[in-house]
Enzyme design. Structure first.
Site, PDB file in Angstrom:
ATOM      1  N   HIS A  49       0.795  -1.234   0.000  1.00  0.00           N
ATOM      2  CA  HIS A  49       0.000   0.000   0.000  1.00  0.00           C
ATOM      3  C   HIS A  49       0.824   1.279   0.000  1.00  0.00           C
ATOM      4  CE1 HIS A  49       0.874  -0.210   4.313  1.00  0.00           C
ATOM      5  NE2 HIS A  49       0.683   1.096   4.326  1.00  0.00           N
TER       6      HIS A  49
HETATM    7  C1  UD1 Z   1      -2.253   5.756   5.229  1.00  0.00           C
HETATM    8  C2  UD1 Z   1      -0.960   6.346   5.769  1.00  0.00           C
HETATM    9  C3  UD1 Z   1       0.143   5.288   5.748  1.00  0.00           C
HETATM   10  C4  UD1 Z   1      -0.293   4.036   6.474  1.00  0.00           C
HETATM   11  C5  UD1 Z   1      -1.626   3.548   5.910  1.00  0.00           C
HETATM   12  C6  UD1 Z   1      -2.120   2.387   6.712  1.00  0.00           C
HETATM   13  C7  UD1 Z   1      -0.649   8.754   5.333  1.00  0.00           C
HETATM   14  C8  UD1 Z   1       0.053   9.755   4.505  1.00  0.00           C
HETATM   15  N1  UD1 Z   1      -0.505   7.474   4.944  1.00  0.00           N
HETATM   16  O1  UD1 Z   1      -2.019   5.428   3.866  1.00  0.00           O
HETATM   17  O2  UD1 Z   1       1.300   5.802   6.390  1.00  0.00           O
HETATM   18  O3  UD1 Z   1       0.693   3.055   6.325  1.00  0.00           O
HETATM   19  O4  UD1 Z   1      -2.592   4.605   5.972  1.00  0.00           O
HETATM   20  O5  UD1 Z   1      -3.047   1.616   6.035  1.00  0.00           O
HETATM   21  O6  UD1 Z   1      -1.300   9.094   6.290  1.00  0.00           O
HETATM   22  N2  UD1 Z   1      -9.373   4.680   0.867  1.00  0.00           N
HETATM   23  C9  UD1 Z   1     -10.577   4.044   0.787  1.00  0.00           C
HETATM   24  N3  UD1 Z   1     -11.206   3.705   1.956  1.00  0.00           N
HETATM   25  C10 UD1 Z   1     -10.694   3.983   3.165  1.00  0.00           C
HETATM   26  C11 UD1 Z   1      -9.465   4.644   3.243  1.00  0.00           C
HETATM   27  C12 UD1 Z   1      -8.815   4.983   2.076  1.00  0.00           C
HETATM   28  O7  UD1 Z   1     -11.086   3.776  -0.290  1.00  0.00           O
HETATM   29  O8  UD1 Z   1     -11.325   3.637   4.188  1.00  0.00           O
HETATM   30  C13 UD1 Z   1      -8.665   5.003  -0.395  1.00  0.00           C
HETATM   31  C14 UD1 Z   1      -8.982   6.394  -0.919  1.00  0.00           C
HETATM   32  O9  UD1 Z   1      -9.024   6.329  -2.289  1.00  0.00           O
HETATM   33  C15 UD1 Z   1      -7.757   7.177  -0.496  1.00  0.00           C
HETATM   34  C16 UD1 Z   1      -6.653   6.145  -0.561  1.00  0.00           C
HETATM   35  O10 UD1 Z   1      -7.261   4.917  -0.161  1.00  0.00           O
HETATM   36  O11 UD1 Z   1      -7.513   8.274  -1.327  1.00  0.00           O
HETATM   37  C17 UD1 Z   1      -5.465   6.443   0.334  1.00  0.00           C
HETATM   38  O12 UD1 Z   1      -5.916   6.631   1.688  1.00  0.00           O
HETATM   39  P1  UD1 Z   1      -5.065   7.541   2.703  1.00  0.00           P
HETATM   40  O13 UD1 Z   1      -5.665   7.453   4.042  1.00  0.00           O
HETATM   41  O14 UD1 Z   1      -4.839   8.891   2.131  1.00  0.00           O
HETATM   42  O15 UD1 Z   1      -3.632   6.877   2.722  1.00  0.00           O
HETATM   43  P2  UD1 Z   1      -3.240   5.348   2.866  1.00  0.00           P
HETATM   44  O16 UD1 Z   1      -2.651   4.892   1.578  1.00  0.00           O
HETATM   45  O17 UD1 Z   1      -4.373   4.594   3.427  1.00  0.00           O
HETATM   46  N1  UDP Z   2      -3.779  -5.775   8.669  1.00  0.00           N
HETATM   47  C1  UDP Z   2      -5.067  -6.286   8.801  1.00  0.00           C
HETATM   48  N2  UDP Z   2      -5.758  -6.615   7.656  1.00  0.00           N
HETATM   49  C2  UDP Z   2      -5.216  -6.479   6.417  1.00  0.00           C
HETATM   50  C3  UDP Z   2      -3.898  -5.970   6.303  1.00  0.00           C
HETATM   51  C4  UDP Z   2      -3.218  -5.612   7.445  1.00  0.00           C
HETATM   52  O1  UDP Z   2      -5.575  -6.419   9.908  1.00  0.00           O
HETATM   53  O2  UDP Z   2      -5.901  -6.798   5.423  1.00  0.00           O
HETATM   54  C5  UDP Z   2      -3.052  -5.380   9.888  1.00  0.00           C
HETATM   55  C6  UDP Z   2      -1.680  -5.983  10.039  1.00  0.00           C
HETATM   56  O3  UDP Z   2      -1.754  -7.258  10.650  1.00  0.00           O
HETATM   57  C7  UDP Z   2      -0.971  -4.968  10.905  1.00  0.00           C
HETATM   58  C8  UDP Z   2      -1.574  -3.653  10.438  1.00  0.00           C
HETATM   59  O4  UDP Z   2      -2.798  -3.996   9.793  1.00  0.00           O
HETATM   60  O5  UDP Z   2      -1.293  -5.150  12.266  1.00  0.00           O
HETATM   61  C9  UDP Z   2      -0.669  -2.958   9.470  1.00  0.00           C
HETATM   62  O6  UDP Z   2      -1.322  -1.867   8.904  1.00  0.00           O
HETATM   63  P1  UDP Z   2      -0.955  -1.279   7.475  1.00  0.00           P
HETATM   64  O7  UDP Z   2      -0.196  -2.280   6.689  1.00  0.00           O
HETATM   65  O8  UDP Z   2      -2.216  -0.751   6.893  1.00  0.00           O
HETATM   66  O9  UDP Z   2      -0.079  -0.003   7.823  1.00  0.00           O
HETATM   67  P2  UDP Z   2       1.446   0.225   8.251  1.00  0.00           P
HETATM   68  O10 UDP Z   2       1.775  -0.693   9.372  1.00  0.00           O
HETATM   69  O11 UDP Z   2       2.301   0.004   7.047  1.00  0.00           O
HETATM   70  O12 UDP Z   2       1.460   1.659   8.622  1.00  0.00           O
END
Ligand code: UD1
Ligand code: UDP
Length: 398
Positions: free
Chosen positions: A240
């Protein structure tokens, strides 16, 4: 309740890994309140609304028994400026209404930075959980979020010794580097004469969650049966990071590598909504791909079971790298650098980079040898130690 003796804490959360980090802290507060009638903690949750889909959000509250957020700022998705700015604006209002002793922010998302900035300008003490991590790659939004959050925090809760070292390089003077906190009273003694800001190596709160969650996951999850897969006979992958998803060639290379890797064993791929959206936008084929099985994001309990039984894990997630290490599952990190360098030094995590050859070779042919290592993420009691620190330091100010 005697308000004089009540300490108020607000946790600002918004993204999936933050709910997972918050869960054990809630349990630690509950435990504390049950055994300390003269020093209660009142804890509230401010949810920024960064993640909002059921399977990125509510599923974790339900599964991990986290209470409903007291406030939801409902910011949703957007560019960094819009998202962070809106969060700050709305968080400020919520904080003014409560004026807690502490706010806690977790990790390195836009929710982390917005919460910290809104609070510090109101002179509310900020505790940063998972402080001190650095990739030294300033193109990562997370790197900017971490650095700025660390530098406006009063207590910097470091998960590892390396995180402490990073902060020492940045000039933080007050360092408590005890590593594994075995003596339950010692943390209070160690911080008794300290000044703010203070850096504390307190272990990784996600280890607390893992210990708490695995027991239940083992009983509840039926994911292996549902997917009809056998332990040790599948790969597990998550992707991601913006650096991997937002570049079409890079994302296509990753998917092509998954297809090649999955010849012998299936590759289970719970897809983050960001990745799903971009696969569709870029028209990258993402179905009927050999034995690559794309799923919607899955629950934490299902994830723990899939991780624990995987043959190997491929990921760019911070949390998943740590969980792989803690479960002793070989991990291939699809990045050029990692904040969790101890896992690489231990021989259980390989940084593959992002060429197809490197991903496939690292996954199929690399040998993983586990080095004897002390408990690099602490002892699974981080949240309880954090509560003690917050109580002890609550009357200090900068
Ligand atoms: C965010 C964090 C990242 C973290 C990740 C965990 C920032 C800059 N990034 O990334 O550090 O590792 O969360 O998962 O804060 N979207 C949906 N549904 C949701 C949420 C998001 O469809 O419930 C889609 C939207 O199109 C959105 C995109 O995902 O634009 C990115 O979501 P965003 O929260 O901006 O960043 P993440 O990639 O989730
Ligand atoms: N995780 C989860 N379901 C998923 C993918 C990840 O519960 O489909 C959990 C994973 O076990 C870990 C956390 O989400 O505890 C990690 O989050 P993510 O990868 O979104 O973000 P990051 O740690 O890179 O910020």
């Amino acid at each position: 309740m005697n308000l004089e003796k009540t300490m108020r804490i607000i946790s600002v959360v918004g993204a999936r890994p933050q709910f997972i980090k918050l869960a054990p802290f809630i349990s630690a507060i509950k435990k504390h309140n049950e055994s300390h009638s003269n020093q209660k903690i009142e804890h509230s949750i401010v949810h920024t609304g960064q993640h909002y889909d059921y399977e990125m959000n509510k599923i974790f509250f339900d599964e991990l028994g986290i209470p409903e957020p007291d406030v939801n700022l409902e910011v949703g998705s957007g560019t960094h400026g819009i998202q962070t700015g809106e969060m700050m604006k709305r968080a400020e209002q919520a904080l003014i209404e409560k004026m807690p002793n502490w706010i806690l922010v977790y990790g390195d998302t836009n929710s982390t930075l917005a919460g910290a900035l809104a609070a510090v300008k109101l002179h509310i003490l900020v505790g940063h959980v998972e402080s001190g991590l650095r990739s030294y790659n300033r193109k990562m939004p997370e790197e900017i979020n971490r650095i700025l959050t660390d530098h406006c925090s009063a207590v910097l809760f470091c998960p590892t010794e390396n995180a402490v070292k990073n902060l020492m390089k940045e000039g933080f003077p007050n360092i408590i580097n005890k590593g594994i906190l075995s003596d339950s009273s010692s943390i209070e003694l160690l911080i008794s004469d300290t000044e703010l800001p203070v850096v504390i190596n307190i272990g990784d709160i996600m280890y607390d969650t893992l210990l708490m969650g695995m027991e239940i996951a083992e009983k509840k999850s039926t994911i292996l049966e549902k997917l009809d897969i056998k332990p040790n006979e599948y790969y597990l992958a998550t992707i991601h990071r913006a650096e991997n998803t937002d570049n079409k060639d890079r994302l296509r290379t990753i998917i092509d590598s998954f297809v090649e890797i999955s010849e012998k064993y299936p590759l289970i791929f719970p897809v983050h909504p960001r990745t799903r959206k971009i696969l569709e936008e870029y028209n990258i084929p993402h179905s009927g791909l050999n034995q690559v099985l794309l799923l919607d994001p899955i629950s934490y309990f299902d994830m723990l079971i899939l991780e624990k039984n995987a043959y190997k894990i491929l990921t760019d997630s911070g949390g998943v790298q740590k969980e792989a290490y803690l479960m002793k599952i070989p991990c291939i990190t699809l990045r050029d650098e990692t904040e969790w360098i101890e896992t690489v030094e231990s021989g259980f995590n390989i940084l593959s980079g992002i060429t197809k050859e490197a991903i496939v070779t690292s996954t199929l042919s690399s040998q993983f040898s586990q080095q004897a290592k002390k408990a690099i993420f602490g002892n699974g009691q981080t949240s309880q130690e954090m509560v003690k620190v917050l109580i002890k330091l609550k009357d200090l100010s900068f």
